[in-house]
Design a protein around this motif. Structure first.
Motif, PDB file in Angstrom:
ATOM      1  N   UNK A 258       9.051  11.057  17.362  1.00  0.00           N
ATOM      2  CA  UNK A 258       8.604   9.998  16.425  1.00  0.00           C
ATOM      3  C   UNK A 258       8.034  10.415  15.181  1.00  0.00           C
ATOM      4  N   UNK A 259       8.078   9.452  14.406  1.00  0.00           N
ATOM      5  CA  UNK A 259       7.660   9.701  12.991  1.00  0.00           C
ATOM      6  C   UNK A 259       7.059   8.374  12.339  1.00  0.00           C
ATOM      7  N   UNK A 260       5.997   8.378  11.832  1.00  0.00           N
ATOM      8  CA  UNK A 260       5.277   7.278  11.021  1.00  0.00           C
ATOM      9  C   UNK A 260       5.676   7.544   9.577  1.00  0.00           C
ATOM     10  N   UNK A 261       5.915   6.360   8.995  1.00  0.00           N
ATOM     11  CA  UNK A 261       6.348   6.177   7.586  1.00  0.00           C
ATOM     12  C   UNK A 261       5.305   5.305   6.802  1.00  0.00           C
ATOM     13  N   UNK A 262       4.746   5.751   5.847  1.00  0.00           N
ATOM     14  CA  UNK A 262       3.876   4.996   4.847  1.00  0.00           C
ATOM     15  C   UNK A 262       4.496   4.891   3.212  1.00  0.00           C
ATOM     16  N   UNK A 263       4.783   3.426   2.866  1.00  0.00           N
ATOM     17  CA  UNK A 263       5.347   3.429   1.712  1.00  0.00           C
ATOM     18  C   UNK A 263       4.216   3.294   0.633  1.00  0.00           C
ATOM     19  N   UNK A 264       4.403   3.593  -0.558  1.00  0.00           N
ATOM     20  CA  UNK A 264       3.426   3.174  -1.595  1.00  0.00           C
ATOM     21  C   UNK A 264       4.236   3.177  -2.932  1.00  0.00           C
ATOM     22  N   UNK A 265       3.542   2.556  -3.981  1.00  0.00           N
ATOM     23  CA  UNK A 265       4.252   2.382  -5.453  1.00  0.00           C
ATOM     24  C   UNK A 265       4.602   1.437  -5.826  1.00  0.00           C
ATOM     25  N   UNK A 266       4.868   0.301  -4.730  1.00  0.00           N
ATOM     26  CA  UNK A 266       5.157  -0.891  -5.309  1.00  0.00           C
ATOM     27  C   UNK A 266       4.260  -1.834  -6.168  1.00  0.00           C
ATOM     28  N   UNK A 267       4.822  -2.944  -6.762  1.00  0.00           N
ATOM     29  CA  UNK A 267       3.906  -3.644  -7.817  1.00  0.00           C
ATOM     30  C   UNK A 267       4.701  -4.616  -8.457  1.00  0.00           C
ATOM     31  N   UNK A 268       4.040  -5.009  -9.445  1.00  0.00           N
ATOM     32  CA  UNK A 268       4.776  -5.918 -10.508  1.00  0.00           C
ATOM     33  C   UNK A 268       5.230  -5.227 -11.830  1.00  0.00           C
ATOM     34  N   UNK A 269       6.122  -5.678 -12.453  1.00  0.00           N
ATOM     35  CA  UNK A 269       6.830  -4.972 -13.397  1.00  0.00           C
ATOM     36  C   UNK A 269       7.707  -5.965 -14.079  1.00  0.00           C
ATOM     37  N   UNK A 270       7.861  -5.854 -15.405  1.00  0.00           N
ATOM     38  CA  UNK A 270       8.642  -6.746 -16.158  1.00  0.00           C
ATOM     39  C   UNK A 270       9.960  -6.329 -16.177  1.00  0.00           C
ATOM     40  N   UNK A 271      11.021  -7.116 -16.244  1.00  0.00           N
ATOM     41  CA  UNK A 271      12.448  -6.632 -16.309  1.00  0.00           C
ATOM     42  C   UNK A 271      12.543  -5.579 -17.409  1.00  0.00           C
ATOM     43  N   UNK A 272      13.561  -4.498 -16.906  1.00  0.00           N
ATOM     44  CA  UNK A 272      13.637  -3.467 -17.819  1.00  0.00           C
ATOM     45  C   UNK A 272      12.725  -2.230 -17.842  1.00  0.00           C
TER      46      UNK A 272
END
Length: 115
Positions: free
Chosen positions: A1-15
């Motif tokens: 088994x493996x657990x995965x944790x994402x991070x780094x998302x957010x709100x950004x302007x186009x470009x």
């Protein structure tokens, strides 16, 4: 088994740019492949980028030339560098690991690109 944790998302302007990280609970050296998928509201989950055990990569046509998947085996982490972001990139991004014939998923991280 493996657990995965994402991070780094957010709100950004186009470009703009974002870098997503996916930290695995075990060594990714023996994982068959790891990838990033995304799901926008009302749409099916789709593959964004994938990297195999032998470091072969493939990308969705819509992100080629803008996104880059990479991995740090020592840190058990996979990254997705996203540049030149577009509003249509807005979605929940999920990390995936293919291990011994099974798929494992993270909880997802929201990416929102404003126009």
């Amino acid at each position: 088994q493996v657990q995965l944790v994402e991070s780094g998302g957010g709100l950004v302007q186009a470009g703009g740019s974002l870098r997503l990280s996916c930290a695995a609970s075990r060594s990714i050296f023996s994982v068959n492949a790891m990838g990033w998928y995304r799901q926008a509201p009302g749409k099916q989950r789709e593959l964004v980028a994938r990297i195999t055990l032998r470091a072969s990569t493939n990308y969705a046509d819509s992100v080629k030339g803008r996104f880059t998947i990479s991995r740090d085996i020592a840190e058990n982490t996979v990254y997705l560098q996203m540049n030149s972001l577009k509003p249509e990139d807005t979605a929940v991004y999920y990390c995936n690991a293919e291990l011994l014939g099974k798929d494992y998923w993270g909880q997802g991280t929201q990416v929102t690109v404003s126009s």
